[in-house]
Scaffold this motif. Structure first.
Motif, PDB file in Angstrom:
ATOM      1  N   THR A 145      -2.020  19.199 -15.183  1.00  0.00           N
ATOM      2  CA  THR A 145      -1.265  19.966 -15.676  1.00  0.00           C
ATOM      3  C   THR A 145      -1.221  20.491 -17.649  1.00  0.00           C
ATOM      4  O   THR A 145      -1.743  19.169 -18.497  1.00  0.00           O
ATOM      5  N   TYR A 178      -0.976  33.795 -18.066  1.00  0.00           N
ATOM      6  CA  TYR A 178      -2.341  33.854 -17.141  1.00  0.00           C
ATOM      7  C   TYR A 178      -3.778  34.810 -17.278  1.00  0.00           C
ATOM      8  O   TYR A 178      -4.697  33.927 -16.808  1.00  0.00           O
ATOM      9  N   GLU A 230       1.516  34.650 -12.030  1.00  0.00           N
ATOM     10  CA  GLU A 230       2.209  32.722 -11.507  1.00  0.00           C
ATOM     11  C   GLU A 230       0.483  32.478 -10.925  1.00  0.00           C
ATOM     12  O   GLU A 230       0.904  31.283 -10.952  1.00  0.00           O
ATOM     13  N   SER A 231      -0.421  33.212  -9.782  1.00  0.00           N
ATOM     14  CA  SER A 231      -1.641  31.947  -9.705  1.00  0.00           C
ATOM     15  C   SER A 231      -2.623  33.142  -9.144  1.00  0.00           C
ATOM     16  O   SER A 231      -2.943  34.203  -9.259  1.00  0.00           O
ATOM     17  N   THR A 235      -6.858  32.038  -7.194  1.00  0.00           N
ATOM     18  CA  THR A 235      -7.413  30.732  -6.282  1.00  0.00           C
ATOM     19  C   THR A 235      -9.673  31.702  -6.854  1.00  0.00           C
ATOM     20  O   THR A 235      -9.324  32.260  -6.246  1.00  0.00           O
ATOM     21  N   GLU A 243      -7.502  26.097  -7.449  1.00  0.00           N
ATOM     22  CA  GLU A 243      -6.303  26.847  -7.676  1.00  0.00           C
ATOM     23  C   GLU A 243      -5.989  26.800  -8.931  1.00  0.00           C
ATOM     24  O   GLU A 243      -5.945  25.459  -9.700  1.00  0.00           O
ATOM     25  N   HIS A 244      -5.062  27.646  -9.588  1.00  0.00           N
ATOM     26  CA  HIS A 244      -4.635  28.168 -10.896  1.00  0.00           C
ATOM     27  C   HIS A 244      -2.792  28.046 -11.150  1.00  0.00           C
ATOM     28  O   HIS A 244      -3.064  29.572 -10.158  1.00  0.00           O
ATOM     29  N   TYR A 245      -2.122  27.389 -11.009  1.00  0.00           N
ATOM     30  CA  TYR A 245      -1.061  28.036 -11.122  1.00  0.00           C
ATOM     31  C   TYR A 245       0.018  29.037 -12.501  1.00  0.00           C
ATOM     32  O   TYR A 245      -0.730  27.146 -13.350  1.00  0.00           O
ATOM     33  N   LYS A 279       3.721  28.695 -14.582  1.00  0.00           N
ATOM     34  CA  LYS A 279       4.709  28.402 -14.560  1.00  0.00           C
ATOM     35  C   LYS A 279       5.711  28.357 -16.172  1.00  0.00           C
ATOM     36  O   LYS A 279       5.331  27.927 -16.880  1.00  0.00           O
TER      37      LYS A 279
END
Length: 157
Positions: A7, A18, A77-78, A80, A94-96, A98
């Motif tokens: 994180t 992003y 948002e995300s 992969t 996986e990339h998230y 927020k």
């Protein structure tokens, strides 16, 4: 099967973080010490859904190639990326993202596996998981550095 969970809090707008995360150009800069280059597929700019990139880099004493494909994407948002060819038995990243007050939280979840049976499992635990975690941290620190300064303009403008 090792799983890495990172994180990173970046004090920059969500959209910027992003896009910097999808930037082939910025990724190459973050891994220049590994002589990493994009040699096939998307080789610069922002990678998008269903696109592939083949990376060549020096890892563990030799030049290696790894091809990944963006298999899922939700704008801002995300996304992969999954290995389609390379030294691992599998690799999924996986990339998230927020938005929070004055910042963006970026979360990476990566799992991978190695061949070579029990020897590969021991190598994963004793060395490879830490090595891969350091690579992701270096990449994320570069994204943070660019996103939080005016350097992002060189990549995204």
């Amino acid at each position: 099967m090792p799983t890495i969970h990172l994180t990173t809090v970046i004090y920059a707008p969500l959209e910027r973080v992003y896009d910097l995360s999808r930037s082939i150009t910025l990724h190459k800069r973050s891994m220049s010490h590994r002589q990493e280059d994009a040699i096939k597929g998307r080789t610069n700019g922002l990678i998008s859904y269903n696109e592939t990139v083949t990376w060549r880099a020096k890892h563990l004493g030799k030049m290696r190639e790894l091809t990944t494909k963006i298999t899922a994407m939700r704008q801002n948002e995300s996304f992969t990326d999954e290995m389609t060819d390379g030294d691992f038995t599998h690799m999924n990243h996986e990339h998230y993202f927020k938005a929070i007050e004055n910042a963006t939280v970026m979360i990476d979840i990566m799992d991978f596996g190695t061949p070579y049976g029990w020897f590969g499992k021991v190598f994963e635990r004793l060395y490879l998981q830490k090595y891969m975690t350091r690579l992701l941290q270096e990449r994320n620190n570069t994204i943070k550095d660019y996103a939080e300064s005016e350097k992002w303009r060189v990549i995204l403008d």
